[in-house]
Design an enzyme around this catalytic site. Sequence first.
Site, short mmCIF file in Angstrom:
data_model
loop_
_atom_site.label_atom_id
_atom_site.label_comp_id
_atom_site.label_asym_id
_atom_site.label_seq_id
_atom_site.Cartn_x
_atom_site.Cartn_y
_atom_site.Cartn_z
N LYS A 251 -0.84 -0.86 15.64
CA LYS A 251 0.42 -1.30 15.73
C LYS A 251 1.60 -0.44 16.03
O LYS A 251 2.50 -0.46 16.94
CB LYS A 251 0.87 -1.87 14.38
CG LYS A 251 2.16 -1.78 13.72
CD LYS A 251 2.32 -2.30 12.33
CE LYS A 251 2.31 -1.29 11.28
NZ LYS A 251 3.57 -0.22 11.31
N CYS B 79 -2.05 0.38 10.88
CA CYS B 79 -0.98 1.30 11.44
C CYS B 79 -1.20 1.84 12.73
O CYS B 79 -0.33 1.77 13.70
CB CYS B 79 -0.41 2.35 10.57
SG CYS B 79 0.52 1.58 9.13
N TYR C 160 0.95 -1.28 0.03
CA TYR C 160 -0.02 -0.16 0.05
C TYR C 160 0.86 1.05 -0.02
O TYR C 160 0.40 2.36 -0.45
CB TYR C 160 -0.76 -0.01 1.30
CG TYR C 160 -1.90 -0.85 1.08
CD1 TYR C 160 -3.34 -0.44 0.32
CD2 TYR C 160 -2.12 -2.32 1.13
CE1 TYR C 160 -4.29 -1.03 0.21
CE2 TYR C 160 -3.30 -3.10 1.06
CZ TYR C 160 -4.23 -2.56 0.36
OH TYR C 160 -5.48 -3.34 0.43
#
Length: 467
Positions: A282, A279, A13
């Site tokens: 994480k 994200c 991505y």
Amino acid sequence: MKIKNICCIGAGYVGGPTMAVIAQKCPDIKVTVVDINEARIAAWNDKDLSKLPVYEPGLDTVVAEARGRNLFFSTEVDKAIDEAEMIFISVNTPTKTYGKGKGMAADLKYIELCARQIARVAKDDKIVVEKSTLPVRTASAIKNILDNTGNGNGIKFQILSNPEFLAEGTAIADLMNPDRVLIGGDTTAEGEEAIQALVDVYASWVPQAQILTTNIWSSELSKLTANAFLAQRVSSINAMSELCEKTGADVNEVAKAIGMDSRIGPKFLKASVGFGGSCFQKDILNLVYIAKTYGLNEVADYWEQVIMMNDHQKRRFADNIVSTLYNTVSGKKIAFLGWAFKKDTNDTRESAAIYVADDLLNEQSAVHVYDPKVVEERMYADLDYLNTRASEENRKGLKVHQDPYEACKGAHAIAVLTEWDAFKTYDWQKIYNNMQKPAFVFDGRGILDKQKLKEIGFVYYKIGEGA
Ligand code: NAD
Ligand code: UGA
């Protein structure tokens, strides 16, 4: 030093769209994006641009212009490394699922593999750019590997940190017109020269004032800090959404009122069923882990709360559906509009929809999903990954539809999980006519027209607003 040849390891991505834009804006630079995932590379090379592995508005046009001219997608990693003066590492850095730091630390095994491969293959000096999001001080580990595992013939490596701030769904717009480009490097003369080489690449289309250079640790830590601040805003407004539901305040009005204070600003204050994406969670867990490693327990606890609030927001959305439907959804059809973690992307990583579906399946509900961009197998893979029940059970409990009206037909309730614009344009009268009564809508994104839905006859719940 003028860069003529760029390699990017990781065609995901970030790597795919970022390199496509660099190639489009810098026709003199040959950009090769490599990946070990053959299917992904084949999809990037597909003549049919609707088959690109990443869905992003505008990406197909950029790829169409640059691919085959100076943009190439390949599985020949060694060759691309060998040819390039500058190598971006844009591989995944997921949360560790084993061993030390399990469930918290970033798993850097893919980064280490890249560093070892570069060291093994390189025959001349290279600039290695960290594009992946990494724990602060990772550059020293990469440098160590590069300097000590190569063939030892005096090759020099410079490491730069160049974190990516694009958001999915708006990746191309963000890359074309970034708020800032951040480049961190060594403060030595060689470091400065490497920084300048990368500045020159971006300067082809980004105004100099928006290209910020820092020392390498500031750059690495700024990326984690930016994501932590953004996620914290969402958790903050989501915390207020629950209080709004109890008190009669409307979270959208509250968000508008506080957002007009220029010190707070209006963006990123949309209450939701909880943030998702690969994200935020994480990176915050990683930040918490780093803080703990330095013994900074208060710092760690402060940021961990952002995740706890988000988990609560997802759970209470599912809870509210169950309690509103007379405390049982067993055998009841619940239609989901949306599965992606936000609109305009086919990415589902950590999407709130997965967790809400999991909770409802535990309550023996029949979940029927429609998402305009997410394929059926992805949804099952997301559920299977949770390991809550057998794969066959997930396939029995969750049905996927190609048509939203079919997904909603005969349902007891509809839950809006993603804010796709098209959902607002549906024929809600038709949907209502075909549903069980009372017909409930749980709007986890606050996008539908409350007045209109109530007039039709729906019982409508919006996140952050009392019924
Ligand atoms: P992704 O999983 O979509 O892509 C990573 C790719 O790297 C995969 O295709 C994988 O096959 C490939 N790969 C892994 N190891 C490899 C190796 N040794 N050699 C060649 N290819 C290899 O991940 P992504 O979403 O692009 O994220 C990449 C990084 O960028 C992460 O660190 C992430 O935190 C960060 N980031 C992501 C976003 C986002 O919006 N997704 C935004 C900013 C930063
Ligand atoms: C986020 C950051 O915005 C990017 O700057 C960063 O580069 C990227 O993470 C990354 O490092 O991966 P992304 O996760 O793609 O980008 O998308 P966002 O727009 O930030 O949305 C994240 C989640 O928060 C979504 O589920 C979204 O629906 C939710 N959100 C966002 C809200 O619930 N309310 C808001 O006001 C904003």
